[in-house]
Design a protein around this motif. Structure first.
Motif, PDB file in Angstrom:
ATOM      1  N   SER A 197     -20.146 -28.009 -50.104  1.00  0.00           N
ATOM      2  CA  SER A 197     -19.276 -28.026 -49.142  1.00  0.00           C
ATOM      3  C   SER A 197     -19.735 -27.800 -47.740  1.00  0.00           C
ATOM      4  CB  SER A 197     -18.370 -26.812 -49.322  1.00  0.00           C
ATOM      5  OG  SER A 197     -19.100 -25.575 -49.374  1.00  0.00           O
ATOM      6  N   ARG A 198     -21.057 -27.290 -47.581  1.00  0.00           N
ATOM      7  CA  ARG A 198     -21.718 -27.395 -46.622  1.00  0.00           C
ATOM      8  C   ARG A 198     -22.348 -28.743 -46.220  1.00  0.00           C
ATOM      9  NH1 ARG A 198     -22.138 -21.817 -47.172  1.00  0.00           N
ATOM     10  NH2 ARG A 198     -22.177 -20.513 -45.351  1.00  0.00           N
ATOM     11  N   VAL A 199     -22.654 -29.356 -47.109  1.00  0.00           N
ATOM     12  CA  VAL A 199     -23.256 -30.782 -46.776  1.00  0.00           C
ATOM     13  C   VAL A 199     -22.126 -31.515 -46.279  1.00  0.00           C
ATOM     14  CG1 VAL A 199     -24.531 -32.515 -47.864  1.00  0.00           C
ATOM     15  CG2 VAL A 199     -25.069 -30.370 -48.487  1.00  0.00           C
ATOM     16  N   ARG A 200     -20.925 -31.459 -46.962  1.00  0.00           N
ATOM     17  CA  ARG A 200     -19.837 -32.466 -46.244  1.00  0.00           C
ATOM     18  C   ARG A 200     -19.438 -31.836 -44.990  1.00  0.00           C
ATOM     19  NH1 ARG A 200     -17.903 -31.153 -51.636  1.00  0.00           N
ATOM     20  NH2 ARG A 200     -18.015 -33.012 -52.940  1.00  0.00           N
ATOM     21  N   SER A 201     -19.490 -30.757 -44.614  1.00  0.00           N
ATOM     22  CA  SER A 201     -19.308 -30.408 -43.147  1.00  0.00           C
ATOM     23  C   SER A 201     -20.293 -30.899 -42.193  1.00  0.00           C
ATOM     24  CB  SER A 201     -19.161 -29.013 -43.079  1.00  0.00           C
ATOM     25  OG  SER A 201     -17.769 -28.297 -43.966  1.00  0.00           O
ATOM     26  N   PHE A 202     -21.399 -30.869 -42.627  1.00  0.00           N
ATOM     27  CA  PHE A 202     -22.719 -31.045 -41.912  1.00  0.00           C
ATOM     28  C   PHE A 202     -22.531 -32.809 -41.665  1.00  0.00           C
ATOM     29  CE2 PHE A 202     -26.861 -32.880 -40.901  1.00  0.00           C
ATOM     30  CZ  PHE A 202     -27.342 -32.129 -40.157  1.00  0.00           C
ATOM     31  N   LEU A 203     -22.397 -33.474 -42.494  1.00  0.00           N
ATOM     32  CA  LEU A 203     -22.190 -34.916 -42.599  1.00  0.00           C
ATOM     33  C   LEU A 203     -20.744 -35.486 -41.829  1.00  0.00           C
ATOM     34  CD1 LEU A 203     -23.229 -35.866 -45.919  1.00  0.00           C
ATOM     35  CD2 LEU A 203     -24.455 -36.035 -44.014  1.00  0.00           C
ATOM     36  N   ARG A 215     -28.368 -40.779 -44.097  1.00  0.00           N
ATOM     37  CA  ARG A 215     -27.197 -40.281 -44.662  1.00  0.00           C
ATOM     38  C   ARG A 215     -26.875 -40.489 -46.175  1.00  0.00           C
ATOM     39  NH1 ARG A 215     -25.094 -42.740 -40.531  1.00  0.00           N
ATOM     40  NH2 ARG A 215     -24.397 -44.717 -41.758  1.00  0.00           N
ATOM     41  N   LYS A 216     -27.483 -41.674 -46.601  1.00  0.00           N
ATOM     42  CA  LYS A 216     -27.389 -42.165 -48.025  1.00  0.00           C
ATOM     43  C   LYS A 216     -28.141 -41.116 -48.884  1.00  0.00           C
ATOM     44  CE  LYS A 216     -28.055 -45.970 -51.346  1.00  0.00           C
ATOM     45  NZ  LYS A 216     -28.470 -47.197 -51.167  1.00  0.00           N
ATOM     46  N   GLU A 217     -29.196 -40.766 -48.338  1.00  0.00           N
ATOM     47  CA  GLU A 217     -30.195 -39.571 -48.969  1.00  0.00           C
ATOM     48  C   GLU A 217     -29.404 -38.261 -49.149  1.00  0.00           C
ATOM     49  OE1 GLU A 217     -33.820 -38.234 -50.857  1.00  0.00           O
ATOM     50  OE2 GLU A 217     -32.943 -40.221 -50.748  1.00  0.00           O
ATOM     51  N   ALA A 218     -28.620 -38.032 -47.876  1.00  0.00           N
ATOM     52  CA  ALA A 218     -27.925 -36.620 -48.011  1.00  0.00           C
ATOM     53  C   ALA A 218     -26.728 -36.667 -48.981  1.00  0.00           C
ATOM     54  CB  ALA A 218     -27.631 -36.544 -46.733  1.00  0.00           C
ATOM     55  N   SER A 219     -26.232 -37.705 -49.192  1.00  0.00           N
ATOM     56  CA  SER A 219     -24.901 -37.666 -49.744  1.00  0.00           C
ATOM     57  C   SER A 219     -24.989 -38.198 -51.572  1.00  0.00           C
ATOM     58  CB  SER A 219     -24.013 -38.699 -49.079  1.00  0.00           C
ATOM     59  OG  SER A 219     -24.256 -39.956 -49.074  1.00  0.00           O
ATOM     60  N   LYS A 220     -26.470 -38.353 -51.847  1.00  0.00           N
ATOM     61  CA  LYS A 220     -26.728 -38.997 -53.038  1.00  0.00           C
ATOM     62  C   LYS A 220     -26.134 -38.245 -54.326  1.00  0.00           C
ATOM     63  CE  LYS A 220     -30.639 -39.905 -55.804  1.00  0.00           C
ATOM     64  NZ  LYS A 220     -32.148 -40.064 -56.097  1.00  0.00           N
ATOM     65  N   TYR A 221     -25.873 -36.950 -54.153  1.00  0.00           N
ATOM     66  CA  TYR A 221     -25.238 -36.067 -55.236  1.00  0.00           C
ATOM     67  C   TYR A 221     -23.713 -35.685 -54.962  1.00  0.00           C
ATOM     68  CZ  TYR A 221     -29.986 -36.132 -56.932  1.00  0.00           C
ATOM     69  OH  TYR A 221     -31.080 -36.697 -57.473  1.00  0.00           O
ATOM     70  N   LEU A 222     -23.230 -36.180 -53.852  1.00  0.00           N
ATOM     71  CA  LEU A 222     -21.862 -35.729 -53.453  1.00  0.00           C
ATOM     72  C   LEU A 222     -20.872 -36.638 -54.239  1.00  0.00           C
ATOM     73  CD1 LEU A 222     -22.136 -34.966 -49.786  1.00  0.00           C
ATOM     74  CD2 LEU A 222     -21.968 -33.500 -51.514  1.00  0.00           C
ATOM     75  N   ASP A 223     -19.661 -36.067 -54.631  1.00  0.00           N
ATOM     76  CA  ASP A 223     -18.608 -37.134 -55.217  1.00  0.00           C
ATOM     77  C   ASP A 223     -18.297 -38.406 -54.277  1.00  0.00           C
ATOM     78  OD1 ASP A 223     -18.767 -35.467 -57.344  1.00  0.00           O
ATOM     79  OD2 ASP A 223     -17.108 -34.107 -56.652  1.00  0.00           O
TER      80      ASP A 223
END
Length: 223
Positions: A197-203, A215-223
């Protein structure tokens, strides 16, 4: 103390050294000693030397400016429980201005991570790194704080540290340097495994200003 450097030189593999020099690119001497061998030497040093002697050996190895010697120096000082650890911390932080390549920097930061976890008050110093003119010092502020991405059930003070570092990362997103963008993506990617949730908020807030690969690296493991 010189015996450790002599032992390392005796393991030189010229062919591997050529490949290492081509891969890492930083202009220094390469010996071609593989990482498992460095691990064995570091383990021996940690088991047989006092803290003071480990610090002395690590400083001498680092001063040689040999690629494998600097990595071995960092490995020798990478240990969770070191008491007292002030000399170890002073040594590791003193190496940061010398950083000029990712492999050496990352190994040194792994040693620093242990000392930060042992004394989180040292984060106050790390915060000053974020304003450095030296790109590798700015990058180190994120790499050395990676332990705060990994707690599944963080305590309030750990959450505060996590949010503090996220604030630093937000200040980096307009930095166009590849290594800085990579470090931001790396920090967020690791955090996403434990605190998506913190990563989604950051992005949501900052992702549009990040380079696409970060950005792709940061979201690699997000749904």
């Amino acid at each position: 103390m010189t015996c450790w450097l002599d032992r390392l030189r005796a393991l030189e593999d010229p062919e591997r050294a050529k490949g290492a020099a081509a891969y890492h690119k930083a202009p220094r001497t390469y010996l071609g000693v593989p990482n498992p061998v460095l691990n064995d030497l570091a383990k021996e040093a940690r088991q047989t030397l006092s803290v003071a002697d480990r610090v002395a050996v690590a400083r001498e190895l680092w001063a040689s400016d040999i690629h494998e010697a600097r990595i071995l120096a960092a490995k020798i000082l990478t240990q969770a429980r070191i008491r007292p650890d002030d000399a170890v911390w002073e040594t590791v932080r003193g190496w940061v201005p010398d950083f000029d390549a990712w492999a050496i920097a990352d190994h040194a930061c792994m040693a620093g991570q242990k000392r930060l976890v042992a004394d989180p008050a040292r984060l106050d110093e790390i915060e000053r790194w974020t304003a450095s003119d030296h790109m590798w010092t700015r990058r180190a502020a994120l790499v050395i704080t990676l332990p705060w991405t990994k707690q599944n059930h963080p305590k309030p003070e750990e959450l505060a540290a996590r949010d503090r570092v996220l604030g630093w990362a937000a200040g980096y997103v307009d930095d166009r340097d590849w290594f800085i963008q990579k470090a931001v993506g790396w920090w967020l990617r690791d955090l996403s495994k434990h605190d998506p949730s913190r990563v989604r908020s950051f992005l949501d807030e900052n992702g549009g200003r990040m380079k696409a690969f970060a950005r792709k690296e940061a979201s690699k493991y997000l749904d």
